[in-house]
Write an enzyme that holds these catalytic residues in place. Structure first.
Site, PDB file in Angstrom:
ATOM      1  N   ASP A  60     -14.071  -6.329  -4.186  1.00 36.73           N
ATOM      2  CA  ASP A  60     -14.208  -6.406  -2.727  1.00 36.73           C
ATOM      3  C   ASP A  60     -15.564  -7.019  -2.431  1.00 36.73           C
ATOM      4  OD1 ASP A  60     -11.751  -5.153  -2.053  1.00 36.73           O
ATOM      5  OD2 ASP A  60     -12.641  -3.208  -2.522  1.00 36.73           O
ATOM      6  N   ASP A  78       0.852  -1.182   0.000  1.00 39.06           N
ATOM      7  CA  ASP A  78       0.000   0.000   0.000  1.00 39.06           C
ATOM      8  C   ASP A  78       0.890   1.235   0.000  1.00 39.06           C
ATOM      9  OD1 ASP A  78      -2.174  -1.635   0.127  1.00 39.06           O
ATOM     10  OD2 ASP A  78      -2.672  -1.221   2.213  1.00 39.06           O
TER      11      ASP A  78
END
Lengths: 205, 257
Positions: free
Chosen positions: B130, B11
């Site tokens: 997701d 990330d």
């Protein structure tokens, strides 16, 4: 293997692919500059020529027709390496959009067949199997049984010019050569030490 | 035979790799290049860089670090976050990324997948999904999960969305199982196996890795092509060389050269 960068003048042919930067970086890690060009005199003056390619055969061939490289490439005499779609363009025809290609190698590019457990695109690291008859070819030294990175949906099933094959459900041509015309279906610029070896082998020719 | 892939996910926030807990409280893990090189040296097969602030801030991915990574590493990498158009994707691919991953923007406008596939080829186009199981037992898609305040539950069934994404030109699916994400109790095998059954392109498992056995299970029981994880690699809880040795012992084909 040691390369002498001062003796190498490499040119990347402008086939409009998006991986030109990755290929340039891979050669830079070998100490070799790799400018992109579609200029005939500059390409003729090169010691080695690379035809990269990402995307589809149709747009790549169209780019070569627009910048005249489709006529120049067959007249070149120095070692030429096509990478991924760049390799596919070296054959006669591609089933991807049914386009005529450069025809420097006999054969047709076909879509890889899907099968249970065999996903297309073929994406990831897979083994190079060097043909026993090609074991002495300088381009494939140190590559037999090692894994390279592939990402493609089309390939040539078989060829008398195959130096190495790879299996994804069925065998396909991973590395080919006919004289000065060579191709790699894998991405040497993203295949770690194995890819660096392939590029260094090419530059040693 | 094609090897199963191990993919560390990094990330990125303001040019550094961070790790948050449930997308909050980000801790700086290190410099992008140092971590990219570390994972490459340890035998990672691919890397995913997720620009976690690009999308919520409505700005494109910073091209400069993508170029630096492309020059440095010699394994493939994918960039996610902040890609909303063909122009955004072109910037990232021209900077040297091998693939782009889209998630919420593809849910807003599914034709984005068709456009990316037409422009760059399906092999460049990853769709991130997701997904969470609802009270009625159905898996459904979540949007804007990068920002807890904006996260939305959609009526779209996960299995339907995966099939649609593939038919539009997704060359790979990353399924992030939100119910198991962060818990470190293993991947969501049931959900991944269900998605596997409708997904003819490569499928990447994400969410829940906590130990080496979890990777073995997900390859053996959900037949995924790759397993993605972040914190277990960052923390050193799962060293990649040890992971690959154990996978090989379990008869799973992995790259070891």
């Amino acid at each position: 293997m040691s390369l002498d960068p001062s003796r190498i003048r490499l040119v990347l042919l402008d086939s409009g692919g998006n991986n030109l930067g990755s290929v340039q970086a891979a050669f830079a890690r070998l100490g070799i500059e790799a400018p992109v060009s579609s200029d005939a005199s500059r390409i003729r003056a090169a010691t080695h020529v690379v035809l990269p390619g990402v995307g589809a055969a149709g747009p790549a061939m169209q780019r070569l027709r627009e910048n005249g490289l489709d006529r120049l490439i067959p007249t070149l005499s120095q070692p030429l390496l096509g990478i991924c779609v760049g390799m596919q363009l070296l054959f006669e025809q591609s089933a991807e959009g049914d386009v005529d290609c450069l025809g420097l190698l006999p054969g047709r590019v076909e879509r890889l067949p899907e099968a249970p457990g065999i996903r297309v695109p073929h994406m990831g690291w897979n083994r190079l199997e060097v043909a026993p008859s090609a074991a002495g070819h300088p381009l494939v030294q140190g590559l037999d049984g090692r894994r390279a990175y592939f990402v493609h949906s089309f390939a040539v099933r078989g060829s008398a010019d195959a130096l190495a094959t790879c299996h994804h459900g069925q065998p396909f041509v991973a590395i080919a050569a006919r004289g000065r015309v060579m191709g790699a279906q894998c991405h040497p610029e993203r295949s770690a030490a194995v890819g660096a070896r392939l590029l260094a082998n090419f530059l040693s020719l | 035979m094609l090897s199963r892939r191990i993919i560390p996910c990094l990330d990125v926030r303001e040019g550094r790799v961070v790790k948050g807990v449930r997308f909050r409280d980000h801790v700086v893990m290190g410099e992008i290049e140092a971590l990219a090189l570390r994972y490459r040296d340890e035998g990672a097969d691919e890397l995913v860089f997720y620009d976690i602030t690009a999308s919520p801030e409505g700005r494109p991915v910073d091209r400069e670090w993508v170029e630096r990574v492309a020059r440095l590493i010699d394994i493939p990498f994918c960039v996610a976050g902040g890609i909303r158009s063909v122009a955004d994707a072109a910037r990232v691919l021209e900077a040297g990324a091998d693939k782009v991953s889209v998630n919420s923007p593809a849910l807003e406008r599914p034709a984005l997948i068709d456009e990316l596939a037409a422009a760059f080829g399906v092999q460049c186009v990853v769709v991130g999904v997701d997904s969470l199981r609802d009270a009625d037992g159905e898996w459904r898609v979540r949007q804007y999960t990068g920002d807890p305040g904006r996260t939305r539950a959609l009526p779209r069934r996960t299995l339907d969305w995966v099939a649609e994404a593939v038919s539009r030109g997704a060359g790979e699916i990353v399924l992030n199982c939100m119910g198991s994400d962060g818990a470190r109790e293993g991947y969501d095998i049931d959900q991944l196996a269900a998605v596997r059954a409708v997904c003819p392109v490569p499928l990447v498992a994400s969410g829940g890795a906590g130990a080496i056995d979890h990777f073995t299970e997900v390859f053996q029981n959900a037949d995924v092509d790759a397993a993605l994880a972040a914190s277990v690699f960052h923390s050193g809880a799962v060293p990649i060389p040890e992971l690959k040795r154990r996978l090989r012992e379990a008869g799973i084909e992995v790259r070891d050269d």
